[in-house]
Design an enzyme around this catalytic site. Structure first.
Site, PDB file in Angstrom:
ATOM      1  N   THR A  70       0.877  -1.196   0.000  1.00  0.00           N
ATOM      2  CA  THR A  70       0.000   0.000   0.000  1.00  0.00           C
ATOM      3  C   THR A  70       0.901   1.230   0.000  1.00  0.00           C
ATOM      4  O   THR A  70       1.354   1.657  -1.053  1.00  0.00           O
ATOM      5  CB  THR A  70      -0.953   0.008   1.221  1.00  0.00           C
ATOM      6  OG1 THR A  70      -0.201  -0.126   2.412  1.00  0.00           O
ATOM      7  CG2 THR A  70      -1.959  -1.115   1.108  1.00  0.00           C
ATOM      8  N   LYS A  90       3.943  -7.108   3.994  1.00  0.00           N
ATOM      9  CA  LYS A  90       3.635  -5.728   3.659  1.00  0.00           C
ATOM     10  C   LYS A  90       3.347  -5.000   4.965  1.00  0.00           C
ATOM     11  O   LYS A  90       2.931  -5.615   5.952  1.00  0.00           O
ATOM     12  CB  LYS A  90       2.452  -5.604   2.706  1.00  0.00           C
ATOM     13  CG  LYS A  90       1.092  -5.895   3.242  1.00  0.00           C
ATOM     14  CD  LYS A  90       0.430  -4.789   4.038  1.00  0.00           C
ATOM     15  CE  LYS A  90       0.480  -3.471   3.299  1.00  0.00           C
ATOM     16  NZ  LYS A  90       0.010  -2.400   4.222  1.00  0.00           N
ATOM     17  N   THR A 143       1.861  -9.174  12.121  1.00  0.00           N
ATOM     18  CA  THR A 143       1.769  -7.855  11.511  1.00  0.00           C
ATOM     19  C   THR A 143       0.730  -7.802  10.425  1.00  0.00           C
ATOM     20  O   THR A 143       0.101  -8.794  10.095  1.00  0.00           O
ATOM     21  CB  THR A 143       3.092  -7.432  10.894  1.00  0.00           C
ATOM     22  OG1 THR A 143       2.956  -6.067  10.528  1.00  0.00           O
ATOM     23  CG2 THR A 143       3.405  -8.230   9.658  1.00  0.00           C
ATOM     24  N   ASN A 201      -0.198  10.433   6.386  1.00  0.00           N
ATOM     25  CA  ASN A 201      -1.384  10.005   7.114  1.00  0.00           C
ATOM     26  C   ASN A 201      -2.466  11.051   7.254  1.00  0.00           C
ATOM     27  O   ASN A 201      -3.591  10.732   7.638  1.00  0.00           O
ATOM     28  CB  ASN A 201      -0.994   9.452   8.476  1.00  0.00           C
ATOM     29  CG  ASN A 201      -0.428   8.070   8.319  1.00  0.00           C
ATOM     30  OD1 ASN A 201      -1.105   7.188   7.829  1.00  0.00           O
ATOM     31  ND2 ASN A 201       0.829   7.901   8.680  1.00  0.00           N
ATOM     32  N   SER A 248      -6.847   9.959  -0.091  1.00  0.00           N
ATOM     33  CA  SER A 248      -7.045  10.650  -1.368  1.00  0.00           C
ATOM     34  C   SER A 248      -6.082  10.140  -2.435  1.00  0.00           C
ATOM     35  O   SER A 248      -5.149   9.421  -2.141  1.00  0.00           O
ATOM     36  CB  SER A 248      -6.888  12.144  -1.195  1.00  0.00           C
ATOM     37  OG  SER A 248      -5.639  12.424  -0.611  1.00  0.00           O
TER      38      SER A 248
END
Lengths: 395, 395
Positions: free
Chosen positions: B146, B172, B183, B390, B395
């Protein structure tokens, strides 16, 4: 200068150049008669020297006449030498002001681990004592500011059956703020005539509802101190249950006013997040949830950015440690329902929320749907200014 | 493409445009035979739909053949509809790949509260299954990134008495990282031949020493999942205590390599803070201290700024909740002693420390001076890039 201190109290300040030259960094408040005391202190195991000295005075004497405040050095984690220095400053001021050392409550703020600069203290104390009567609540408050953007103080009158008494509260705090018992530094004065036991009891309850429910960064400082001095100079007594209740109500309100200022001026903060939790198994679980949300870096940065990212809030609810049924949980952000019975509310209100999130105060209401427990908590958002201030605080 | 997967495993990926077009966001790993499973999952009460489905498979079947990963939508806090969607994706892939739905372990990452985009899934699954064999560990890892700045994976061989087996770990995670059991997402593959009970046991111990000791932002996600698949395709058995110990050692080492990458690539992180606590009453107290320091915003911003502000570290030790004698505590920063027996070490090494603090890895050693308890923990620093990422993640 506005005369905004309760009767019988005088304030003074001096510029001792503890950290920077040309600004007041030493403050003194003296009452013309002994004050009944209340106090709450940090739960941090590393208690600063002035915290230990104040605790000793409250534990043995129960009355005092003065508060001595400095910024620049917190005198925390400084061992025996720090305690000796703290006592030496009491002695200096006592001699110059005609008090005894144990009548003086010391409070310090600034860099943790740094010793008091005793030479500068010796130079500044005469001017400090001379200045008594020349400062108002703001003047005293400015002397113990560090990274505070504005001085935090408030005045309030309370009418009891025998007349009107006054309350003045002065606080500092912008970073290392997650009070556990009390915040960085706060002094509450009143000229009401109240006895020790009810004064300490109402003080404890009022602090628990106000200062103990705010957080800037989750860091509980070594110096957290809140002192309440009641000198009775108004001649207005709080003895009956009704009068004590009125005084407590006024005290809680004014501490709430000042603790909100603290969050509003969190280092680098632009918003105050007002978190309300209901429907918890008990108040303790509600508190876990409120603190988890208020301390979540992801929630704080989202609010800073005006992003209605409610999933981060629900996530923080989920890892709080509280026990509840996820399928009963609901959430409102700025009054808009986004989550109900454990699933998203689908009507798209993003634009409306984006507008609402521009406000300085942001409401987050969480309903765990499971019991009578509730809690409220105020937290700062987390923005660039916080990082800027705190990655370069000592220079 | 480097052949870096253990024997018998194939990987594929496809671009489904779940969030952005033109990059792989859907990944699949298939073993040519059933795998013995191990898994650990988030402790967050809001468990994402894929977490619930994986837990069901581990609880009932004990074996599986595939891992199906997507980024874009976390499918967390999505209620019954989320569970139905998750099961539908298993079914789609099972039909296209000739598997049964319950042989497929789903993992999802992305925005919490967002539903899977089922139309895009239907479009992409045929290409995904076709791509099997065309991707290596990096290719699969890229499909579930991500905000990760780089793909996190590692390969390692381990020689047991009967020959050499291989371990490959793909993970990830950049934000919402404070694993509690595991995690964000991690898949560990091996072609060693190992039985279920010792595999799950060593997996639990290895995760506890690695992924459960890192933090980026203290936010425990709804999707934390770590899966271990052992298919035995190497023909190399781990049965004897000696071989099991060798396999566990290799597993712990490779998980440590990848969990360190996770902290190194914490959202906006520039440094990894390595915290070592010794001299605690017990390991639990040592853990409290290590986590308190690793989660302190003030410590994290100071390290980001290269500021040797050890007082903030000591403060976080003090409010950790651990019990110890403050007058026995010592602290080393980058190997330099700054605090001993509860007081500052006075020799001024600020310049040397400023130089040492420029390193990517920063050591913080805390000795509580009181007992046999110890703990290690790795945390990211906190910088402007974290806030930037963050406050505008969606967006």
């Amino acid at each position: 200068m506005i005369d905004d201190l309760p009767k019988g109290f005088k304030a003074g300040a001096a510029a001792a150049s503890f950290k920077k030259a040309g600004r007041d960094d030493l403050g003194l408040i003296v009452s013309d008669r002994p004050c009944v005391l209340a106090g709450m202190f940090t739960q941090n195991l590393f208690k600063a020297a002035p915290v230990l000295v104040c605790q000793e005075i409250l534990g043995t004497c129960g009355t005092a006449r003065a508060v001595l405040a400095n910024s620049g050095q917190a005198n925390a984690c400084t061992g025996e030498e720090g305690l000796d220095n703290c006592r030496a400053t009491q002695k200096m001021v006592a001699e110059a002001a005609g008090l005894t050392p144990r009548e003086i409550l010391p409070v310090s703020t600034g860099v943790v681990g740094a010793h008091l600069k005793m030479d500068l203290w010796r130079d500044a104390v005469p001017a400090l004592v001379q200045s008594l009567g020349s400062r108002d609540a703001e003047g005293f408050t400015r002397a113990f500011m560090t990274t505070d953007a504005f001085p935090k103080f408030a005045m309030r009158e309370v009418t009891l059956s025998g007349g009107t008494a006054r309350l003045t509260v002065m606080a500092k705090g912008a970073g290392m703020i997650c009070p556990n018992m009390a915040t960085m530094l706060c002094v509450a004065l009143t000229d009401a005539d109240v006895e020790r036991a009810p004064w300490q009891a109402m003080f404890g309850r009022a602090v628990d509802k106000t200062f103990n429910r705010v957080s800037v960064d989750g860091d509980t400082s070594t110096n957290d101190t809140i002192l309440g001095l009641a000198n009775g100079a108004s001649g207005v007594a709080a003895r009956s249950e009704a009068d004590l209740a009125l005084l407590e109500e006024a005290l809680t309100a004014i501490l709430g006013t000042v603790s909100h200022m603290l969050v509003m001026d969190g280092e680098g903060a632009s918003k105050v997040i007002h978190i309300t939790v209901t429907g918890a198994r008990d108040d303790k679980d509600a508190e876990l949830v409120a603190r988890s949300v208020g301390h979540s870096q992801l929630v704080k940065t989202a609010i800073y950015g005006g992003d209605a990212n409610w999933g981060r809030i629900v996530t923080a609810v989920g890892y709080s440690g509280a026990q509840f049924d996820p399928s009963k949980v609901g959430l409102r952000l700025c009054g808009v329902e986004r989550f109900r019975l454990g699933r998203p509310v689908n009507d798209d209100q993003e634009e409306k929320l984006a507008e609402l999130l521009k406000a300085k105060d942001v409401d987050v209401e969480i309903d765990l749907g499971g019991g009578p427990g509730g809690y409220t908590f105020q937290a700062s958002d987390l923005g660039h200014e916080y990082v800027t201030l705190n990655s370069d605080y000592r220079s």
